[in-house]
Design an enzyme around this catalytic site. Structure first.
Site, mmCIF file in Angstrom:
data_model
loop_
_atom_site.group_PDB
_atom_site.id
_atom_site.type_symbol
_atom_site.label_atom_id
_atom_site.label_comp_id
_atom_site.label_asym_id
_atom_site.label_seq_id
_atom_site.Cartn_x
_atom_site.Cartn_y
_atom_site.Cartn_z
ATOM 1 C CG ASP A 17 2.108 -3.637 11.612
ATOM 2 O OD1 ASP A 17 2.794 -3.222 10.655
ATOM 3 O OD2 ASP A 17 1.090 -4.327 11.464
ATOM 4 N NE ARG A 30 -3.324 -5.573 6.091
ATOM 5 C CZ ARG A 30 -3.578 -5.211 4.827
ATOM 6 N NH1 ARG A 30 -4.735 -5.473 4.289
ATOM 7 N NH2 ARG A 30 -2.670 -4.589 4.125
ATOM 8 N N GLY A 75 0.826 -1.216 0.000
ATOM 9 C CA GLY A 75 0.000 0.000 0.000
ATOM 10 C C GLY A 75 0.852 1.254 0.000
ATOM 11 C CB THR A 95 3.577 -0.229 7.189
ATOM 12 O OG1 THR A 95 2.265 -0.345 7.766
ATOM 13 C CG2 THR A 95 4.567 -0.511 8.299
ATOM 14 C CG ASP A 149 4.532 -7.225 7.354
ATOM 15 O OD1 ASP A 149 3.915 -6.656 6.435
ATOM 16 O OD2 ASP A 149 3.952 -7.827 8.276
ATOM 17 N NE ARG A 164 0.169 -18.628 -1.753
ATOM 18 C CZ ARG A 164 -0.614 -18.624 -0.686
ATOM 19 N NH1 ARG A 164 -0.121 -18.299 0.492
ATOM 20 N NH2 ARG A 164 -1.889 -18.908 -0.788
ATOM 21 C CG ASP A 210 -1.167 -0.659 9.387
ATOM 22 O OD1 ASP A 210 -1.801 0.386 9.163
ATOM 23 O OD2 ASP A 210 -1.493 -1.765 8.919
HETATM 24 O O1 F6P Z 1 -1.259 -1.802 5.824
HETATM 25 C C1 F6P Z 1 -1.593 -0.505 5.497
HETATM 26 C C2 F6P Z 1 -3.077 -0.345 5.311
HETATM 27 O O2 F6P Z 1 -3.342 1.012 5.037
HETATM 28 C C3 F6P Z 1 -3.920 -0.847 6.483
HETATM 29 O O3 F6P Z 1 -3.949 0.077 7.541
HETATM 30 C C4 F6P Z 1 -5.251 -1.070 5.808
HETATM 31 O O4 F6P Z 1 -6.016 -2.043 6.473
HETATM 32 C C5 F6P Z 1 -4.850 -1.565 4.453
HETATM 33 O O5 F6P Z 1 -3.535 -1.100 4.206
HETATM 34 C C6 F6P Z 1 -5.761 -1.128 3.342
HETATM 35 O O6 F6P Z 1 -5.315 -1.665 2.159
HETATM 36 P P1 F6P Z 1 -6.013 -1.388 0.751
HETATM 37 O O7 F6P Z 1 -5.617 -0.005 0.322
HETATM 38 O O8 F6P Z 1 -5.423 -2.429 -0.121
HETATM 39 O O9 F6P Z 1 -7.488 -1.508 0.943
#
Ligand code: F6P
Length: 364
Positions: A145, A187, A14, A141, A118, A85, A143
């Site tokens: 994390d 997430r 992302g 990220t 990650d 995959r 997040d």
């Molecule tokens: O991991 C980063 C993040 O922004 C999360 O906080 C969120 O759940 C997810 O990506 C959303 O991903 P997408 O843009 O693929 O819906």
């Protein structure tokens, strides 16, 4: 003397604020510092799989300070392109890792700098194990994390956006005697909710690391009312289970993609309305947290990580990821990126500070 003449840079997973700042730092350091050529690989490892591989030349002159400020990634990104995959039409998966390695050869890359989360680090580490993939990673990220690093690119800007949302919601909450529920991303971890909630003066913070109950949150809100407060600010991480204990999804996810979280804030707002009799409204921030111009810390960290990643590559130190620890840039074996995600520590300093401020986590 370095033997690295041509370096590729790619972004995967992302997007977030600060990716372009990192691309810029990599480009400037490699071209001006070492006289190397830099290719920007398009759409992450997907660009390497294609025939011919998709890449554009980057240079320190054309990609200067405008890039530092720009949101997103000029290279594009993909978050369901695991080459080991790879989802194929009609269902099923196949191993396309050999195509990625072929792309590296065709582009004549002596080094690859991969900016990702990650999952991306794990994929690039595995590519190193199955073929020639001279790789250095930069963590990103919102997040925040990743176990390997105290800080990943994008997190701080996301927190700033969430905090600003609370700043904007508070006057309306107070004007209309409302409970305002703000749903933020995260997430697997509640770092965004926790930091934004403390900085933005939340009354309640709900994160997946701390089990919560509606009755406890309702009691905290009724206590506020008893003390003369006519509104409440509630921050909810998207991964928090609903009042019924379910993970709430925004909808179906594409093949090979992670589950799409979203919507738990509305469930919680409805439950709090029933339990307190107060009017509750919900705001889902979503991708607003990922886009836009990076804040100061993300620009500093992205710039530091970009320069350090090139220095590692130029000294042949592949299989490393750049990390941020104790306020400075360093590096660690890429294997550390495969460690389980770093959740919020329920006994950690910031939770303790939040409890000290009277913020309710829904548990006691
Ligand atoms: O991991 C980063 C993040 O922004 C999360 O906080 C969120 O759940 C997810 O990506 C959303 O991903 P997408 O843009 O693929 O819906």
């Amino acid at each position: 003397m370095t033997t690295i003449k041509r370096l590729g840079v790619l972004t995967t997973g992302g997007d977030c604020a600060g990716l372009n700042a990192a691309i810029r730092a990599v480009t400037i350091r490699a071209t001006r510092g070492y006289g190397a050529e830099v290719l920007g690989i398009l759409q992450g490892t997907l660009g390497l799989m294609e025939d011919p591989p998709r890449a554009i030349p980057l240079d320190g002159q054309t990609n200067d300070t405008a890039l530092l400020r720009a949101g997103g990634t000029i290279l594009g990104s993909v978050n369901r392109g695991n080459p080991f995959r790879f989802p194929v039409e009609g269902g099923g998966e196949e191993d396309r890792s050999a195509l990625v390695l072929r792309g590296v050869e065709r582009l004549g890359l002596d080094a690859i700098i991969g900016i990702g989360g990650d999952g991306s680090m794990r994929i690039m580490h595995r590519l190193m194990q199955v073929g020639r993939f001279p790789f250095v990673g930069i963590p990103k990220t919102i997040d925040n994390d990743l176990a390997a690093t105290e800080y990943a690119i994008g997190h701080h800007t996301a927190v700033e956006v969430a905090m600003e949302a609370l700043d904007r919601l508070q006057p309306t909450a107070a004007s209309h005697n409302r409970i305002m529920v703000l749903e933020v991303m995260g997430r697997d971890a509640g770092h965004i909710a926790l930091s934004a909630g403390v900085a933005g003066g939340a009354d309640v913070i709900l994160i997946p690391e701390i089990p919560w109950r509606v009755e406890v949150v309702a009691r905290a809100i009724l206590d506020l009312r008893a003390r003369g407060r006519n509104f409440a600010l509630v921050v909810v991480a998207e991964a928090v289970p609903s009042p019924e204990g379910e993970t709430v999804l925004a909808g179906p996810s594409a093949a090979g993609a992670m589950p799409r979280l979203g919507g738990v804030g509305a469930r919680i707002a409805a439950a709090l309305e029933r339990a307190t009799g107060a009017e509750a409204r919900v705001t889902v921030l979503g991708h607003v947290q990922r886009g836009g111009s990076p804040g100061t810390l993300d620009r500093l960290v992205a710039s530091s990580m970009g320069v350090h990643a090139v220095d590692l590559a130029m000294s042949g130190r592949f299989g490393r990821i750049v990390v941020w620890r104790e306020g400075r840039v360093g590096d660690a074996p890429v294997e550390t990126a495969a460690q389980p995600a770093r959740p919020v520590d329920p006994q950690g300093d910031l939770v303790r500070v939040a409890r000290g401020l009277g913020i309710c986590f829904g548990d006691t």
